[in-house]
Design an enzyme around this catalytic site. Structure first.
Site, short mmCIF file in Angstrom:
data_model
loop_
_atom_site.label_atom_id
_atom_site.label_comp_id
_atom_site.label_asym_id
_atom_site.label_seq_id
_atom_site.Cartn_x
_atom_site.Cartn_y
_atom_site.Cartn_z
N CYS B 52 0.45 -1.23 0.07
CA CYS B 52 -0.01 -0.22 0.06
C CYS B 52 0.82 1.29 0.09
CB CYS B 52 -0.95 -0.08 1.27
SG CYS B 52 -0.23 0.33 2.66
N CYS B 55 4.88 1.67 3.88
CA CYS B 55 6.13 1.66 4.59
C CYS B 55 6.97 2.53 4.04
CB CYS B 55 6.91 0.13 4.21
SG CYS B 55 5.83 -0.97 5.28
N CYS B 156 3.87 -6.86 5.04
CA CYS B 156 3.80 -7.60 3.40
C CYS B 156 4.89 -8.24 3.22
CB CYS B 156 3.07 -6.73 2.67
SG CYS B 156 1.46 -5.94 3.28
N CYS B 190 3.29 -3.20 10.75
CA CYS B 190 2.32 -2.68 9.45
C CYS B 190 2.08 -1.23 9.86
CB CYS B 190 1.24 -3.50 9.44
SG CYS B 190 0.07 -3.06 8.17
N HIS B 228 3.96 -6.72 26.14
CA HIS B 228 3.33 -6.70 27.51
C HIS B 228 4.50 -6.20 28.65
CE1 HIS B 228 0.69 -8.29 30.43
NE2 HIS B 228 1.71 -9.08 30.84
N CYS B 231 4.50 -2.78 29.11
CA CYS B 231 3.09 -1.89 28.91
C CYS B 231 3.11 -1.16 29.98
CB CYS B 231 2.34 -3.04 28.59
SG CYS B 231 0.57 -2.23 28.29
N CYS B 251 -6.45 -2.55 31.62
CA CYS B 251 -5.96 -3.54 30.54
C CYS B 251 -6.81 -3.69 29.44
CB CYS B 251 -5.34 -4.94 31.31
SG CYS B 251 -4.67 -6.13 30.41
N CYS B 257 -6.38 -6.74 22.93
CA CYS B 257 -5.04 -6.59 22.80
C CYS B 257 -4.13 -7.75 22.50
CB CYS B 257 -4.55 -5.84 23.95
SG CYS B 257 -2.63 -5.01 24.06
N CYS B 266 7.21 -0.87 20.34
CA CYS B 266 6.39 0.43 20.37
C CYS B 266 6.27 0.93 21.70
CB CYS B 266 4.93 -0.27 20.16
SG CYS B 266 4.78 -1.04 18.55
N CYS B 278 -0.39 2.84 19.95
CA CYS B 278 -1.87 2.10 19.86
C CYS B 278 -2.17 2.23 21.55
CB CYS B 278 -1.78 0.95 19.43
SG CYS B 278 -1.27 1.08 17.56
N CYS B 285 -3.42 -3.47 20.94
CA CYS B 285 -2.43 -4.03 20.02
C CYS B 285 -2.84 -5.02 19.15
CB CYS B 285 -1.28 -4.35 20.88
SG CYS B 285 0.05 -5.25 19.84
N CYS B 288 0.86 -6.40 15.10
CA CYS B 288 1.09 -6.15 13.47
C CYS B 288 2.68 -6.74 13.31
CB CYS B 288 0.67 -4.75 12.93
SG CYS B 288 1.65 -3.58 13.65
#
Lengths: 489, 308
Positions: B52, B55, B156, B190, B228, B231, B251, B257, B266, B278, B285, B288
């Site tokens: 798409c 990236c 991808c 992603c 996790h 988190c 949570c 999640c 992340c 996210c 989450c 991805c």
């Protein structure tokens, strides 16, 4: 790019790939006596979102369909969320509506700046002497050296500005591309005074750039290339579904929006009746008997190699006619003075660039007021649940034009999901009646000085900001019929 | 110029510097070591398959080094469909010429999955002067065989991602299922995160080597552990406070999640210049980063099902 001259003196030019657009596109033109006499637009990627979506939880559609396009995932998120809101009977609280608008507005700013500087500008501005800025297509660069140097500086500056627009978007969208906070019923992110202030500070930066750099640059280039106000006219039918709802009332006709729904067909301004949407496939690689259906009832059976077909893109039509979508269409049907005052000149390469810049400015300035309307601490989301059976439709505007999503839910699962997106309209091939798509039509009459370097052709194509990344005709092989989705954003 | 050891490189890359551009500390090193002679910039070729362009857009969102530094000082990007100036067969000829000239030297970056059904006919990327369509499958085999190494940018290209989701109508696979005789480094997520991508690329160019990889060929320095463990909502989990709806306090495990299986950083590097991510924004989450995305992560708002 192959050129062949046949006995009639016709020169055929194939451009594949057309670069500095999104995705895989091929353009073929026939040139006679230095002018394009015919053109073909071809989409070259097929993924298969509908078959992937079928049977999944309807709420997943909103996340999966974003991956149709990494440049305008927000528009797919929004069209899909509205489609799901419609099907679920979801109520979106004011904070949710406004945050969605702010997220979408941030991506309009990002997309329009990216398009002008990083996709289109190298057709008019000579870039640095290094890859990827060389090799070039021809040598029609008209800006004086000092101005050209300044434009290159702005190219670099715009890289940072568009990144800032995404950072602004992520304040409420979590990440970009592919935001995770929008869902049926609103958004998951909360409103705090800190977030509002952070958003406002970046918006101010962006607005300064738009007002003082982007808009002046567009008009500077338009002046140096003013012959392009007479090139790339196109079909002169315009369609917009509308974007940025301004209140929380039901709005079936898309009139309570900052950019309203409307059409301009056969020279007349009209409303939009979604029942008049159809998709033809005579010249697309799908079986002829599936042609002419409303997209919500669309069927498609692929037939690669079909005679007379040349694209994976279908041919969406409104009231039987090709319609251009995008900033020019939106500004024209909304009768924005700076655009309608251009008169006939608006329907042109430079008209499209000008409309895009004017739209960017209007949206950026409107967003300040939306920020003021946010209420910290109040809900941004109202819980809703997946219905056992329902249908939904989401009409929206991607930066590149009218976008529609359709869903059919059965037994809490996706039975059918369909998307018709902007470049399906603009990049469509001929329809069953032989009418060219808007880009094809805009190419006819374009002068081509040097068939080895057909810069004029790519200038016309890029003025539409085509996005083929998502050219996907989605095929669902059911027991008695096949559906299709075609996605070209 | 200060030299930087591999150990230090790894320490910087894996440092818990939340909210700070990951490569900030590396930037002087990167620019100085790689931007030497004009011809010395390492050649990079970027191809797009069934994807798409997200990236590519994510790459543009890099902060340190900035994208202009990357393009003008660090690498020599010979081919990129979305950014390059030229068009048509001229562009394709240039690609072929560069791949020959820098055979065995250039890094091939692939964005998007590889469609293998119908002989690759679902994704054509160019046409030659004699009007032959080049599929992404063919291009990958051809140019992959000339590359020094291949980086699969994003979900991808790494694992098939969403175009490769069941029932995978166009037979999309990750690059490593096609390229067997060259190292393939997978950058999950992603879209891919620009820090993960550029950190890997810089490591490869600087040390002329592949960083240590996990079992899915992801660089361990960027995909070290599950989300996790770091988190910020972990305290809720420990106290048994679970959100009833996405966006609620608590949570997010019961509203979809997948942070328990998502190996990514992340929670440290976040997204878009450390602006947000996210889970912080109340969105579960989706894991991805994983080869199981999206099929085993669906429904995205449903609890994760352990398949064994």
């Amino acid at each position: 790019m192959r050129e062949t001259t046949n006995s009639k003196g016709l020169v055929k030019i194939n451009l594949d790939p057309v670069n500095r657009i999104e995705g895989h596109m091929k353009i073929k033109v026939l040139v006679e006596n230095g002018k394009v006499v015919d053109a073909y637009s071809c989409g070259h990627l097929f993924r298969g979102f509908e078959i992937i979506l079928k049977g999944r939880d309807p709420r997943d559609a909103q996340h999966l369909t974003q991956r149709v396009c990494g440049v305008c995932p927000t528009a797919h998120a929004m069209a899909s969320a509205r489609c799901l809101d419609d099907a679920f009977g979801a109520v979106v609280p004011p904070n949710g509506r406004i945050i969605r608008n702010l997220i979408q507005g941030a991506n309009y700013i990002q997309s329009h700046i990216l398009h002008f500087y990083h996709l289109a500008a190298l057709d008019y501005v000579r870039g640095p002497e290094t890859a990827p800025f060389i090799p070039r297509t021809g040598d029609d660069y008209r800006l004086p050296d000092a101005v050209n140097d300044m434009a290159v500086q702005h190219y670099v500056q715009a890289l940072a500005i568009r990144r800032r627009a995404h950072e602004m978007l992520a304040i409420f969208g979590a990440k970009m591309p592919h935001i995770t906070t929008i869902m049926p019923g609103g958004v998951t992110e909360k409103v705090t005074p800190e977030k509002v202030n952070q958003f406002r500070a970046i918006l101010q930066e962006l607005t300064d750039f738009i007002d003082n750099v982007y808009v002046p640059d567009v008009f500077m280039i338009a002046e140096a290339y003013k012959d392009y106000f007479a090139i790339g006219q196109g079909c002169k039918n315009m369609l917009a579904f509308g974007v940025f709802p301004l209140d929380d009332d039901r709005d079936p006709n898309g009139q309570n929006m900052m950019i309203k729904r409307g059409a301009y067909t056969r020279g007349r301004f009209t409303g939009v009746d979604p029942k008049k949407l159809t998709e033809d496939v005579k010249h697309s690689w799908f079986k002829d008997e599936t042609s002419g259906l409303h997209p919500a009832e669309g069927r498609t059976e692929p037939e690669p190699g079909k005679p007379d077909a040349y694209s994976w893109i279908k041919a969406p039509r409104y009231d039987g006619l090709p319609h251009e979508v995008g900033p020019l269409a939106r500004m024209w049907v909304n009768k924005v003075p700076e655009v309608v005052n251009l008169g006939e000149k608006a329907f042109s390469v430079m008209g499209r660039h000008a409309a895009r810049a004017i739209e960017c400015k209007l949206i950026a300035h409107a967003m300040f007021a939306w920020l003021d309307q946010l209420k910290p601490g109040e809900p941004t989301h109202m819980p809703c649940s997946v219905p056992q059976e329902a249908r939904g439709m989401g009409l929206w505007e991607a930066p590149r034009g009218a976008l529609s999503h359709f869903i059919e839910i059965k037994d809490y699962r996706i039975q059918n999901y369909q998307i018709v997106s902007s470049t399906s309209w603009n990049g469509s091939p001929r329809d069953d009646r032989g009418q060219r798509g808007p880009i094809e039509e805009a190419l006819v009459g374009t002068p081509v000085k040097d068939p080895e370097n057909p810069i004029e052709v790519v200038r016309v194509v890029r003025s539409f900001d085509p996005c083929l990344a998502c050219a996907a005709h989605l095929v669902e092989v059911a027991s008695d019929r096949c559906h299709t989705i075609q996605v070209v954003t | 110029m200060r030299r930087i050891s591999r150990r230090e490189f790894l320490r910087i890359c894996t440092g818990a510097t939340a909210g700070i551009g990951l490569l900030t500390a590396l930037e002087p090193t990167i620019v100085n070591t790689l931007a030497q002679a004009a011809e010395g910039k390492p050649p990079v070729i970027w191809l797009q398959g069934s994807g798409c362009s997200g990236c590519s857009v994510s790459l543009l969102n890099t902060v340190s080094p900035s994208i202009e530094k990357v393009l003008l000082d660090i690498i020599s990007l010979k081919y990129h469909n979305t950014l390059m100036a030229s068009t048509g067969a001229k562009a394709y000829n240039f690609l072929a010429e560069m791949a020959d000239k820098y055979a065995g030297q250039f890094v091939l970056v692939v964005e998007g999955g590889i469609s293998t059904a119908a002989g690759g006919a679902y994704c054509y990327i160019a046409e030659t002067e004699d009007e032959r369509e080049i599929s992404m499958l063919e291009a990958l085999k051809h140019f992959g065989s000339k590359a020094a190494a291949v980086v699969a940018a994003g979900s991808c290209a790494s694992f098939g991602g969403i175009p490769g989701a069941a029932p995978n109508p166009t037979g999309v696979v990750g690059v490593w299922e096609i390229i067997k005789d060259r190292p393939v480094v997978n950058i999950g997520c992603c879209p891919m995160h620009p820090d993960d991508f550029l950190g890997t690329l810089v490591y490869m160019l600087k040390y002329d080597d592949i960083p240590e990889l996990d079992e899915y060929n992801r660089p361990k320095m960027f995909f070290p552990d599950i989300i996790h463990v770091g988190c910020p909502r972990c305290g809720y989990f420990a106290r048994g406070i679970f959100a009833k709806n996405p966006g609620d306090e608590g949570c997010l495990a019961f509203v979809g999640c997948k942070g328990m299986v998502a190996r990514a950083r992340c929670h440290q590097r976040q997204w878009n210049n450390g602006t947000n991510w996210c889970i912080a924004a109340g969105a579960p989450c989706q894991a991805c980063s994983e080869p199981t995305f999206p099929d085993e992560c669906s429904p995205l708002y449903g609890r994760y099902r352990v398949s064994d």
